[in-house]
Write a protein that holds these residues in place. Structure first.
Motif, short mmCIF file in Angstrom:
data_model
loop_
_atom_site.label_atom_id
_atom_site.label_comp_id
_atom_site.label_asym_id
_atom_site.label_seq_id
_atom_site.Cartn_x
_atom_site.Cartn_y
_atom_site.Cartn_z
N PRO A 46 36.09 38.51 29.54
CA PRO A 46 35.42 39.64 30.21
C PRO A 46 33.90 39.52 30.29
CG PRO A 46 37.22 40.46 28.87
CD PRO A 46 37.14 38.97 28.60
N HIS A 47 33.24 38.99 29.23
CA HIS A 47 31.77 38.94 29.27
C HIS A 47 31.25 37.84 30.19
CE1 HIS A 47 32.38 35.67 26.30
NE2 HIS A 47 31.17 35.27 26.62
N LYS A 48 32.14 36.98 30.67
CA LYS A 48 31.68 35.88 31.53
C LYS A 48 31.58 36.27 33.01
CE LYS A 48 33.10 32.28 28.32
NZ LYS A 48 33.88 31.07 28.08
N GLY A 49 31.99 37.48 33.34
CA GLY A 49 31.68 38.05 34.66
C GLY A 49 32.44 37.50 35.84
N VAL A 50 33.55 36.81 35.60
CA VAL A 50 34.33 36.26 36.71
C VAL A 50 34.80 37.37 37.66
CG1 VAL A 50 36.48 35.04 37.27
CG2 VAL A 50 35.03 34.21 35.42
N GLU A 51 35.09 38.54 37.09
CA GLU A 51 35.53 39.66 37.93
C GLU A 51 34.47 40.01 38.98
OE1 GLU A 51 37.19 43.07 35.77
OE2 GLU A 51 37.56 41.71 34.09
N ASP A 52 33.19 39.86 38.62
CA ASP A 52 32.12 40.21 39.57
C ASP A 52 32.13 39.27 40.78
OD1 ASP A 52 31.27 42.27 37.86
OD2 ASP A 52 30.10 40.85 36.67
N TYR A 106 44.27 37.14 29.89
CA TYR A 106 43.22 37.57 30.82
C TYR A 106 43.32 36.86 32.17
CZ TYR A 106 38.56 38.92 32.48
OH TYR A 106 37.50 39.42 33.21
N ASP A 107 43.60 35.56 32.15
CA ASP A 107 43.79 34.81 33.41
C ASP A 107 44.86 35.46 34.28
OD1 ASP A 107 42.07 33.05 32.25
OD2 ASP A 107 43.40 31.32 32.30
N ASP A 108 45.98 35.78 33.63
CA ASP A 108 47.11 36.36 34.38
C ASP A 108 46.72 37.69 35.00
OD1 ASP A 108 48.66 34.22 33.62
OD2 ASP A 108 49.42 35.21 31.82
N ARG A 109 45.91 38.48 34.27
CA ARG A 109 45.49 39.77 34.81
C ARG A 109 44.58 39.58 36.03
NH1 ARG A 109 44.21 41.13 29.36
NH2 ARG A 109 42.10 41.82 29.92
N LEU A 110 43.71 38.57 35.95
CA LEU A 110 42.85 38.26 37.11
C LEU A 110 43.69 37.84 38.31
CD1 LEU A 110 39.94 36.20 35.45
CD2 LEU A 110 39.84 38.58 36.22
N ILE A 111 44.66 36.97 38.05
CA ILE A 111 45.51 36.46 39.14
C ILE A 111 46.36 37.58 39.74
CG2 ILE A 111 47.49 34.95 39.61
CD1 ILE A 111 46.11 32.95 37.60
N GLN A 112 46.82 38.49 38.89
CA GLN A 112 47.62 39.61 39.38
C GLN A 112 46.83 40.45 40.39
OE1 GLN A 112 49.16 41.88 36.12
NE2 GLN A 112 50.73 42.87 37.33
N LYS A 113 45.54 40.64 40.11
CA LYS A 113 44.72 41.50 40.97
C LYS A 113 44.06 40.73 42.12
CE LYS A 113 41.34 45.22 40.66
NZ LYS A 113 40.50 46.06 39.78
N TRP A 114 43.64 39.50 41.85
CA TRP A 114 42.85 38.75 42.85
C TRP A 114 43.45 37.37 43.14
CZ3 TRP A 114 39.59 41.29 39.01
CH2 TRP A 114 38.84 42.35 39.52
N GLY A 115 44.75 37.22 42.95
CA GLY A 115 45.37 35.90 43.11
C GLY A 115 45.11 35.24 44.45
#
Length: 385
Positions: free
Chosen positions: A220-226, A252-261
């Motif tokens: 989360p602190h690495k800001g990939v979501e941004d 966390y990777d899976d959660r990112l892929i689920q939303k922004w795959g």
């Protein structure tokens, strides 16, 4: 006969392994015999070690079984110098025990502020008697974990028992002192002239895309979501965020892929020797750190990945990042997806100019953040022990 250095890693399935591998490469260049010894609390190594470095892993256990694992580590620490990575009981604590039993000098390396993960100076442990009993004696009691924050706090109070300290950020230097040894790169290995970007993109199935690359483990602190929010805002179908290796810590990777795959391409982790070929495939290396205690205490390794490979580096004004990049990168405020989107557009609008800036980043990396620069500092430090 070569002087031997035993590098001690708290958990080879965690991020400290990468810093240990880097220090091992530097010590190899200085003609020391290097061996990495560490506990393994996860299922596999966090990263693939360099081919020329010996790694001994010992299964990590909770207390009380930990004492047996600790004894195995101590038996393996036969270096003339003990180099502990992170001020944790499982690395620095064991190194101090070895020091007191053998008089071998101990160097402590800090590349993180470990307590920052728990709130920093605000963290307190104030259990009632019932809770203390549970934490000590229940099967999953918190105090049975060897690197519980209470023990980390104790370790921080022993930092001055090290014969020398190396750190990689101004934040850590102000807090603990020590000699600055940044997260450098083997710039001979990470040399863009040895790789063809188009061929690399073809090799990894990226030829159809404009590639933003995050060559590490998202947290989360690495800001990939941004960056992913910025890609939503841009909505340009040929843009992709390529994540290399991914996070071994959680889902966390899976959660990112689920939303922004639809924006993400994930490549498997690879040996350090293969990383330059992977980074060659990037158009832009993104290091979008968020501004919190953990990020401020870190020197993101991904910066020097991009700098060494002469890539445009897009990052944030957090911690030492502006100082590391100087005027050779593209900086935005943390948690500012709209600024990231603007910079992505700006870079691709004039990619030749951005690549010229990337070349300046490589020159800066050669001067300040090469393994040779690290080696000259370490050589002087070790000679004074």
């Amino acid at each position: 006969m070569k002087t031997k250095v035993s590098l001690v890693v708290s958990d080879l399935s965690g991020g400290g392994a990468i810093r240990a591998f880097l220090l091992g490469q530097v010590l190899n260049k200085l003609n020391y015999q290097v061996e990495i010894v560490g506990l393994l609390f996860g299922k596999e190594l966090y990263a693939i070690p360099p081919a020329n470095i010996s790694v001994i892993s010992i299964n990590g256990k909770k207390y009380p079984e930990f004492f047996l694992a600790a004894q195995k580590v101590l038996n393996k620490l036969d270096g003339d110098i003990i180099y502990a990575v992170k001020p944790k009981p499982t690395s620095f604590g064991l190194s101090l025990i070895k020091k007191f039993g053998s008089s071998r000098p101990v160097i402590l390396d800090m590349d993180d502020w470990e307590l920052s993960w728990y709130g920093g100076d605000d963290w307190k442990y104030r259990p009632n008697l019932k809770q203390l009993y549970r934490d000590l004696f229940k099967k999953d009691g918190a105090l049975r974990f060897p690197d519980h924050p209470l023990y980390l706090k104790w370790m921080e109070s022993l930092v001055n028992r090290a014969n020398a300290i190396t750190i990689d950020t101004q934040f850590l230097q102000e807090r603990f002192g020590g000699v600055y040894v940044p997260n450098g790169k083997d710039t001979a290995m990470f040399d863009p002239h040895k790789y063809d970007a188009d061929e690399s993109r073809k090799r990894y199935g990226l030829s159809d895309y404009r590639v933003l690359m995050f060559p590490g483990a998202p947290r989360p602190h690495k800001g990939v979501e941004d960056v992913l929010i910025a890609l939503d805002q841009l909505n340009q179908p040929d843009l992709r965020l390529v994540i290399v290796g991914g996070s071994p810590y959680d889902n966390y990777d899976d959660r990112l892929i689920q939303k922004w795959g639809h924006w993400i391409i994930k490549l498997p982790k690879c040996p350090v020797e293969t990383m330059p070929d992977v980074v060659a495939a990037a158009h832009i290396v993104v290091v979008p750190q968020r501004d919190n205690l953990t990020a401020r205490a870190q020197f993101p390794l991904k910066l020097t990945d991009g700098m060494a490979m002469a890539k445009p580096v897009l990052s944030t004004r957090v911690g030492d990042i502006p100082e590391i990049l100087g005027d050779t990168g593209y900086l935005v405020e943390p948690v500012a997806p709209e600024q990231i989107a603007e910079q992505i557009n700006l870079i691709f609008k004039n990619l030749d100019l951005a690549n010229e800036r990337g070349q300046k980043a490589r020159e800066r990396c050669l001067e300040k953040y090469s393994v040779e620069a690290m080696a000259s500092t370490l050589e002087l430090l070790i000679s004074q022990l």
